[in-house]
Design an enzyme around this catalytic site. Structure first.
Site, mmCIF file in Angstrom:
data_model
loop_
_atom_site.group_PDB
_atom_site.id
_atom_site.type_symbol
_atom_site.label_atom_id
_atom_site.label_comp_id
_atom_site.label_asym_id
_atom_site.label_seq_id
_atom_site.Cartn_x
_atom_site.Cartn_y
_atom_site.Cartn_z
ATOM 1 N N SER A 164 0.856 -1.187 0.000
ATOM 2 C CA SER A 164 0.000 0.000 0.000
ATOM 3 C C SER A 164 0.888 1.232 0.000
ATOM 4 O O SER A 164 2.096 1.152 0.285
ATOM 5 C CB SER A 164 -0.857 -0.009 1.275
ATOM 6 O OG SER A 164 -1.512 1.224 1.491
ATOM 7 N N TYR A 191 -2.438 -1.014 10.252
ATOM 8 C CA TYR A 191 -2.352 -1.227 8.803
ATOM 9 C C TYR A 191 -0.991 -0.780 8.272
ATOM 10 O O TYR A 191 -0.360 -1.483 7.473
ATOM 11 C CB TYR A 191 -3.485 -0.442 8.142
ATOM 12 C CG TYR A 191 -3.682 -0.672 6.672
ATOM 13 C CD1 TYR A 191 -4.392 -1.778 6.213
ATOM 14 C CD2 TYR A 191 -3.199 0.239 5.734
ATOM 15 C CE1 TYR A 191 -4.607 -1.972 4.855
ATOM 16 C CE2 TYR A 191 -3.411 0.054 4.378
ATOM 17 C CZ TYR A 191 -4.109 -1.058 3.945
ATOM 18 O OH TYR A 191 -4.320 -1.245 2.599
#
Length: 270
Positions: free
Chosen positions: A155, A168
Protein backbone atom coordinates in the site's frame (compact mmCIF):
# COMPACT_ATOMS: atom_id res chain seq x y z
CA UNK A 1 -1.78 -13.75 -30.71
CA UNK A 2 -0.94 -15.45 -27.37
CA UNK A 3 -1.65 -13.61 -24.14
CA UNK A 4 1.06 -12.20 -21.94
CA UNK A 5 0.68 -15.02 -19.38
CA UNK A 6 -0.58 -17.71 -21.76
CA UNK A 7 -0.33 -21.24 -20.37
CA UNK A 8 0.45 -20.11 -16.84
CA UNK A 9 -1.45 -20.73 -13.62
CA UNK A 10 -2.02 -17.85 -11.21
CA UNK A 11 -3.12 -18.05 -7.59
CA UNK A 12 -4.87 -15.05 -6.04
CA UNK A 13 -5.88 -14.59 -2.40
CA UNK A 14 -8.82 -12.34 -1.63
CA UNK A 15 -10.22 -13.27 -5.03
CA UNK A 16 -13.95 -13.04 -4.27
CA UNK A 17 -14.28 -9.38 -5.25
CA UNK A 18 -12.48 -6.05 -5.51
CA UNK A 19 -8.85 -6.07 -6.49
CA UNK A 20 -8.60 -9.84 -6.18
CA UNK A 21 -11.40 -10.49 -8.66
CA UNK A 22 -9.97 -7.85 -10.98
CA UNK A 23 -6.53 -9.52 -10.86
CA UNK A 24 -8.09 -12.91 -11.64
CA UNK A 25 -9.97 -11.52 -14.64
CA UNK A 26 -7.04 -9.53 -16.02
CA UNK A 27 -4.69 -12.51 -15.82
CA UNK A 28 -7.35 -14.79 -17.32
CA UNK A 29 -7.85 -12.33 -20.18
CA UNK A 30 -4.15 -12.76 -20.94
CA UNK A 31 -4.26 -16.55 -20.92
CA UNK A 32 -3.77 -17.71 -17.32
CA UNK A 33 -5.80 -20.31 -15.48
CA UNK A 34 -6.75 -19.26 -11.96
CA UNK A 35 -6.70 -20.59 -8.41
CA UNK A 36 -9.05 -18.25 -6.51
CA UNK A 37 -8.85 -18.30 -2.71
CA UNK A 38 -10.96 -16.22 -0.35
CA UNK A 39 -12.34 -16.41 3.16
CA UNK A 40 -15.78 -15.64 1.62
CA UNK A 41 -17.13 -15.03 5.09
CA UNK A 42 -16.94 -12.61 8.00
CA UNK A 43 -13.77 -10.53 8.22
CA UNK A 44 -12.58 -9.58 11.70
CA UNK A 45 -13.64 -6.12 12.86
CA UNK A 46 -13.90 -4.40 9.48
CA UNK A 47 -16.09 -1.35 8.82
CA UNK A 48 -17.39 -2.54 5.44
CA UNK A 49 -19.34 -5.61 4.22
CA UNK A 50 -17.45 -8.90 4.22
CA UNK A 51 -17.12 -11.06 1.09
CA UNK A 52 -19.60 -13.88 0.58
CA UNK A 53 -19.63 -17.30 -1.07
CA UNK A 54 -21.80 -15.70 -3.76
CA UNK A 55 -19.02 -13.18 -4.44
CA UNK A 56 -16.51 -15.98 -4.92
CA UNK A 57 -18.94 -17.85 -7.19
CA UNK A 58 -19.29 -14.70 -9.30
CA UNK A 59 -15.51 -14.55 -9.75
CA UNK A 60 -15.63 -18.15 -10.94
CA UNK A 61 -18.45 -17.34 -13.35
CA UNK A 62 -16.63 -14.38 -14.86
CA UNK A 63 -13.36 -16.25 -15.32
CA UNK A 64 -15.14 -19.21 -16.92
CA UNK A 65 -16.87 -16.76 -19.27
CA UNK A 66 -13.37 -15.96 -20.55
CA UNK A 67 -12.94 -19.68 -21.38
CA UNK A 68 -10.25 -20.17 -18.75
CA UNK A 69 -10.06 -22.85 -16.08
CA UNK A 70 -10.55 -21.80 -12.47
CA UNK A 71 -10.43 -23.61 -9.14
CA UNK A 72 -11.93 -21.81 -6.15
CA UNK A 73 -11.45 -22.59 -2.48
CA UNK A 74 -12.65 -20.94 0.71
CA UNK A 75 -9.74 -20.49 3.09
CA UNK A 76 -8.59 -17.90 5.61
CA UNK A 77 -5.02 -16.72 4.97
CA UNK A 78 -4.54 -16.58 8.76
CA UNK A 79 -5.06 -20.37 8.89
CA UNK A 80 -1.80 -21.84 7.64
CA UNK A 81 -3.07 -25.42 7.38
CA UNK A 82 -6.29 -24.52 5.57
CA UNK A 83 -4.50 -22.18 3.18
CA UNK A 84 -1.84 -24.79 2.43
CA UNK A 85 -4.49 -27.40 1.67
CA UNK A 86 -6.32 -25.01 -0.66
CA UNK A 87 -3.09 -24.19 -2.50
CA UNK A 88 -2.13 -27.86 -2.86
CA UNK A 89 -5.59 -28.82 -4.13
CA UNK A 90 -5.63 -26.03 -6.69
CA UNK A 91 -2.17 -26.88 -8.00
CA UNK A 92 -3.03 -30.58 -8.17
CA UNK A 93 -6.12 -29.81 -10.28
CA UNK A 94 -4.50 -27.31 -12.66
CA UNK A 95 -1.11 -29.01 -12.82
CA UNK A 96 1.35 -26.25 -11.94
CA UNK A 97 1.79 -22.79 -10.42
CA UNK A 98 3.59 -19.81 -11.96
CA UNK A 99 2.13 -16.62 -10.50
CA UNK A 100 1.10 -15.71 -6.96
CA UNK A 101 -0.85 -12.58 -6.03
CA UNK A 102 -0.89 -12.25 -2.23
CA UNK A 103 -3.74 -9.76 -2.23
CA UNK A 104 -5.97 -10.60 0.76
CA UNK A 105 -6.12 -7.93 3.43
CA UNK A 106 -8.28 -5.93 5.82
CA UNK A 107 -8.36 -2.29 6.88
CA UNK A 108 -9.68 -0.97 10.20
CA UNK A 109 -9.63 2.80 10.73
CA UNK A 110 -9.06 4.07 14.26
CA UNK A 111 -6.86 6.62 15.96
CA UNK A 112 -4.03 5.38 18.13
CA UNK A 113 -5.96 5.44 21.41
CA UNK A 114 -8.89 3.49 19.93
CA UNK A 115 -6.72 0.89 18.21
CA UNK A 116 -7.30 -2.11 20.45
CA UNK A 117 -5.07 -5.11 20.85
CA UNK A 118 -7.68 -7.08 18.90
CA UNK A 119 -7.56 -4.64 15.98
CA UNK A 120 -3.78 -4.76 15.93
CA UNK A 121 -3.61 -8.56 16.18
CA UNK A 122 -6.27 -9.14 13.49
CA UNK A 123 -4.61 -6.70 11.10
CA UNK A 124 -1.15 -8.16 11.53
CA UNK A 125 -2.49 -11.73 11.30
CA UNK A 126 -4.31 -11.08 8.02
CA UNK A 127 -2.16 -8.48 6.27
CA UNK A 128 1.30 -9.65 7.31
CA UNK A 129 1.23 -13.22 8.59
CA UNK A 130 -1.33 -14.04 5.89
CA UNK A 131 1.13 -12.91 3.23
CA UNK A 132 3.90 -14.95 4.87
CA UNK A 133 1.58 -17.97 4.91
CA UNK A 134 0.81 -17.43 1.22
CA UNK A 135 4.46 -17.15 0.23
CA UNK A 136 5.55 -20.23 2.14
CA UNK A 137 2.58 -22.31 0.94
CA UNK A 138 3.18 -21.48 -2.72
CA UNK A 139 6.98 -21.23 -3.02
CA UNK A 140 7.54 -25.02 -3.27
CA UNK A 141 5.11 -25.18 -6.21
CA UNK A 142 6.83 -22.31 -8.01
CA UNK A 143 10.17 -24.02 -7.50
CA UNK A 144 8.73 -27.22 -8.95
CA UNK A 145 7.51 -25.24 -11.98
CA UNK A 146 10.99 -23.84 -12.56
CA UNK A 147 10.34 -20.36 -11.27
CA UNK A 148 7.70 -17.68 -11.37
CA UNK A 149 6.51 -14.36 -10.01
CA UNK A 150 5.12 -13.38 -6.62
CA UNK A 151 3.31 -10.05 -6.34
CA UNK A 152 2.57 -8.95 -2.78
CA UNK A 153 -0.05 -6.25 -2.26
CA UNK A 154 1.30 -3.59 0.07
CA UNK A 155 0.00 0.00 0.00
CA UNK A 156 0.94 3.64 0.04
CA UNK A 157 0.92 2.83 3.76
CA UNK A 158 3.82 0.47 3.14
CA UNK A 159 6.02 3.40 2.05
CA UNK A 160 4.92 6.29 4.27
CA UNK A 161 2.99 6.85 7.47
CA UNK A 162 -0.75 7.51 7.30
CA UNK A 163 -2.98 8.72 10.13
CA UNK A 164 -5.53 6.56 11.93
CA UNK A 165 -4.08 3.36 10.45
CA UNK A 166 -1.26 2.40 12.79
CA UNK A 167 -1.85 -1.35 12.58
CA UNK A 168 -2.35 -1.23 8.80
CA UNK A 169 0.77 0.89 8.27
CA UNK A 170 2.79 -1.52 10.41
CA UNK A 171 1.55 -4.56 8.47
CA UNK A 172 2.02 -3.02 5.03
CA UNK A 173 5.59 -1.92 5.86
CA UNK A 174 6.14 -5.50 7.00
CA UNK A 175 4.98 -6.80 3.60
CA UNK A 176 7.86 -4.87 2.03
CA UNK A 177 10.22 -6.62 4.44
CA UNK A 178 8.82 -9.99 3.40
CA UNK A 179 9.28 -9.04 -0.25
CA UNK A 180 12.91 -8.11 0.20
CA UNK A 181 13.72 -11.17 2.30
CA UNK A 182 12.07 -13.67 -0.04
CA UNK A 183 13.33 -11.98 -3.21
CA UNK A 184 16.82 -12.61 -1.83
CA UNK A 185 16.30 -16.27 -0.93
CA UNK A 186 14.11 -17.34 -3.86
CA UNK A 187 16.14 -15.71 -6.64
CA UNK A 188 18.25 -18.83 -7.10
CA UNK A 189 15.04 -20.64 -8.03
CA UNK A 190 14.16 -18.01 -10.66
CA UNK A 191 11.34 -16.66 -8.52
CA UNK A 192 10.83 -12.91 -8.61
CA UNK A 193 9.17 -11.19 -5.65
CA UNK A 194 7.82 -7.63 -5.85
CA UNK A 195 5.27 -5.41 -4.12
CA UNK A 196 2.58 -3.15 -5.51
CA UNK A 197 1.56 -0.06 -3.58
CA UNK A 198 -1.97 1.17 -4.34
CA UNK A 199 -3.47 4.41 -3.19
CA UNK A 200 -7.23 4.30 -2.55
CA UNK A 201 -9.05 1.84 -4.81
CA UNK A 202 -12.74 1.78 -5.72
CA UNK A 203 -13.63 -1.40 -3.81
CA UNK A 204 -15.74 -2.29 -0.77
CA UNK A 205 -12.77 -1.40 1.44
CA UNK A 206 -12.42 1.93 -0.32
CA UNK A 207 -16.14 2.75 -0.11
CA UNK A 208 -16.73 2.68 3.65
CA UNK A 209 -20.03 4.42 4.38
CA UNK A 210 -20.12 6.27 6.66
CA UNK A 211 -16.45 7.01 6.14
CA UNK A 212 -14.66 6.61 9.50
CA UNK A 213 -12.03 9.13 8.40
CA UNK A 214 -14.60 11.97 8.48
CA UNK A 215 -14.86 12.72 12.20
CA UNK A 216 -11.17 11.93 12.75
CA UNK A 217 -10.11 14.46 10.12
CA UNK A 218 -12.51 17.04 11.55
CA UNK A 219 -10.69 16.65 14.85
CA UNK A 220 -7.22 16.59 13.25
CA UNK A 221 -7.49 18.63 10.01
CA UNK A 222 -3.72 19.09 9.69
CA UNK A 223 -3.43 15.39 8.80
CA UNK A 224 -5.85 15.49 5.87
CA UNK A 225 -3.24 16.26 3.17
CA UNK A 226 -1.44 13.01 3.99
CA UNK A 227 -4.39 11.10 2.51
CA UNK A 228 -4.47 13.07 -0.76
CA UNK A 229 -3.25 12.06 -4.21
CA UNK A 230 -0.95 14.31 -6.23
CA UNK A 231 -2.77 13.41 -9.46
CA UNK A 232 -6.31 14.89 -9.51
CA UNK A 233 -8.28 11.71 -8.77
CA UNK A 234 -9.90 10.54 -5.55
CA UNK A 235 -9.35 6.82 -6.11
CA UNK A 236 -7.95 4.43 -8.69
CA UNK A 237 -9.89 1.57 -10.28
CA UNK A 238 -9.13 -2.09 -9.51
CA UNK A 239 -8.03 -2.51 -13.13
CA UNK A 240 -5.25 0.03 -12.60
CA UNK A 241 -3.78 -2.23 -9.94
CA UNK A 242 -4.43 -5.37 -12.00
CA UNK A 243 -2.45 -3.99 -14.92
CA UNK A 244 0.52 -3.63 -12.57
CA UNK A 245 0.04 -7.21 -11.37
CA UNK A 246 -0.10 -8.43 -14.97
CA UNK A 247 3.11 -6.58 -15.85
CA UNK A 248 5.01 -8.02 -12.90
CA UNK A 249 3.63 -11.50 -13.66
CA UNK A 250 4.63 -11.37 -17.31
CA UNK A 251 7.94 -11.98 -19.03
CA UNK A 252 8.10 -8.25 -19.70
CA UNK A 253 9.25 -7.98 -16.07
CA UNK A 254 11.50 -11.05 -16.20
CA UNK A 255 14.44 -9.26 -14.55
CA UNK A 256 12.46 -7.13 -12.12
CA UNK A 257 12.63 -8.35 -8.54
CA UNK A 258 12.76 -6.81 -5.04
CA UNK A 259 10.99 -3.69 -6.35
CA UNK A 260 8.23 -1.48 -4.91
CA UNK A 261 5.86 -0.56 -7.76
CA UNK A 262 3.63 2.38 -6.82
CA UNK A 263 0.24 2.72 -8.51
CA UNK A 264 -0.67 5.58 -6.27
CA UNK A 265 -1.53 8.71 -8.33
CA UNK A 266 1.45 10.34 -6.66
CA UNK A 267 0.21 9.82 -3.10
CA UNK A 268 3.66 8.89 -1.84
CA UNK A 269 4.95 12.32 -2.93
CA UNK A 270 3.12 14.03 -0.04
Amino acid sequence: MPGRVEGKVALITGAARGQGRSHALRLAQEGADIIAIDIAGPLPGVQYPSPTPEDLAETVRQVEALDRRIVSRRADVRDRAALGAAVDEGVAELGRLDIVSANAGICIIADWKDTTEQIFDDTIATNLKGVWNTITATAPHLIESGGGSMILTSSVAGIKGLPFLSAYVTAKHGVVGLMRAFATELAEHRIRVNTIHPTGVDTAMGQMDPNPFGPLLEAHPQLGPMLANLYPVQVTEPLDQSNAVLFLASDEARYITSTELTVDAGATQY
